[in-house]
Design a protein around this motif. Structure first.
Motif, PDB file in Angstrom:
ATOM      1  N   GLU A   1       0.930  -1.110  -0.305  1.00 25.50           N
ATOM      2  CA  GLU A   1      -0.029  -0.603   0.304  1.00 25.50           C
ATOM      3  C   GLU A   1       1.236   0.778  -0.267  1.00 25.50           C
ATOM      4  O   GLU A   1       0.663   2.416   0.338  1.00 25.50           O
ATOM      5  CB  GLU A   1      -1.091   0.074   1.338  1.00 25.50           C
TER       6      GLU A   1
ATOM      7  N   TYR B   1      -9.276  -8.588   5.491  1.00 19.48           N
ATOM      8  CA  TYR B   1      -8.679  -8.862   4.452  1.00 19.48           C
ATOM      9  C   TYR B   1      -7.392 -10.327   4.659  1.00 19.48           C
ATOM     10  O   TYR B   1      -7.236 -10.378   3.436  1.00 19.48           O
ATOM     11  CB  TYR B   1      -7.872  -7.764   5.356  1.00 19.48           C
TER      12      TYR B   1
ATOM     13  N   TYR C   1      -7.141  -2.251   0.757  1.00 19.30           N
ATOM     14  CA  TYR C   1      -7.562  -1.586   1.573  1.00 19.30           C
ATOM     15  C   TYR C   1      -8.403  -0.318   0.724  1.00 19.30           C
ATOM     16  O   TYR C   1      -9.883  -0.308   2.115  1.00 19.30           O
ATOM     17  CB  TYR C   1      -6.259  -0.146   2.222  1.00 19.30           C
TER      18      TYR C   1
ATOM     19  N   ARG D   1      -7.427   1.460   7.356  1.00 17.02           N
ATOM     20  CA  ARG D   1      -5.441   1.323   7.933  1.00 17.02           C
ATOM     21  C   ARG D   1      -5.591   1.002   8.926  1.00 17.02           C
ATOM     22  O   ARG D   1      -4.779   0.313   9.882  1.00 17.02           O
ATOM     23  CB  ARG D   1      -4.605   2.261   7.263  1.00 17.02           C
TER      24      ARG D   1
END
Lengths: 77, 188
Positions: free
Chosen positions: A20, B136, B143, B158
């Protein structure tokens, strides 16, 4: 370019392992890991925990479930 | 969306959807099937609200999540005191227990922990953390996809995920200590 210290690297641990981060951030973390054995170990443990939970949590739908779920869906709805 | 397209999309996501439903149902596979049945019916009836070209998985998982909360109601997030510090908890515990940290953690500990104990730790998370973690770990979602599914900001995903992972690590370390794995390895 600003180089990371251990606390910067550890703060990025989750986002790094989850892909990410931006390409620049990934490169910075990787540069830090190349130099720091402690952080390499920490990242490996963290990655290992994620793999363990993912492996345990994966499920395969029971045989025939899709058919049972979709059977009888009425086009009129 | 035609019936055939709908069926193809459901088939594509059935394994992660079943896994997510099992976790939402606290590990009960029969309840998970019932939940999926309700979600498939609701999704099929509302399929015109799905925008072609967008993420079917996130759309369907949102319906699945809502199916559960229609049934059991959603508990408010319990007040849990979790240090926001993203320290790698298990690694630090292992190091404090005398491991060098360079060992293979899987070989050292994780292969010896029963899968049911891992899932029990996941199922014991507070609702909001379990929801994000289940998407997840079982849904294999990014995300962004989790945020879209739950209609919450990515930053919230997050933060919940990172805190949930820390809680999981605390639980797994407790399992390792309780089962004597840490002591066995420390004295090996």
């Amino acid at each position: 370019m600003h180089e990371m210290d251990c606390s910067d690297a550890v703060a990025k641990i989750g986002d790094f392992l989850d892909r990410e981060l931006s390409a620049d951030e990934i490169a910075m973390v990787e540069r830090h890991l190349a130099e720091c054995g402690g952080c390499r170990n920490a990242f490996r443990w963290e990655g290992s925990v994620i793999s363990l939970v993912k492996q345990c949590a994966q499920e395969q739908a029971p045989e025939g479930l899709v058919g049972r779920l979709l059977d009888g869906l009425d086009e009129g709805h | 969306m035609t019936k055939e397209q709908f069926e193809q999309e459901v088939e594509r996501v059935i394994d992660p959807a079943f896994g997510y439903a099992v976790r939402l149902s606290g590990g009960n596979r029969d309840e998970a099937e019932d939940l999926l049945q309700e979600a498939v019916l609701a999704a099929f009836k509302g399929r015109e609200t799905f925008t072609s070209g967008t993420n079917f998985k996130a759309w369907f998982f949102r319906i699945l999540t809502n199916s559960l909360y229609r049934k059991v109601g959603k508990k408010q997030l319990e007040t849990v005191s979790i240090d926001a510090d993203p320290e790698p908890y298990l690694y630090m515990q292992a190091r404090d227990a005398g491991f060098s940290g360079s060992e293979d953690p899987a070989e050292l500990l994780f292969d010896k922990i029963d899968g049911a104990e891992v899932l029990a730790a996941l199922d014991a998370l507070p609702d909001d953390f379990r929801e994000v973690s289940s998407l997840y770990f079982t849904g294999e979602m990014s995300y962004d996809e989790i945020a879209e599914t739950l209609d919450i900001p990515v930053g919230t995903v997050r933060s919940r995920l990172h805190r949930a992972r820390k809680l999981l690590q605390v639980a797994l370390w407790d399992v390792a200590v309780r089962r004597g794995l840490v002591e066995d390895i420390s004295h090996a």
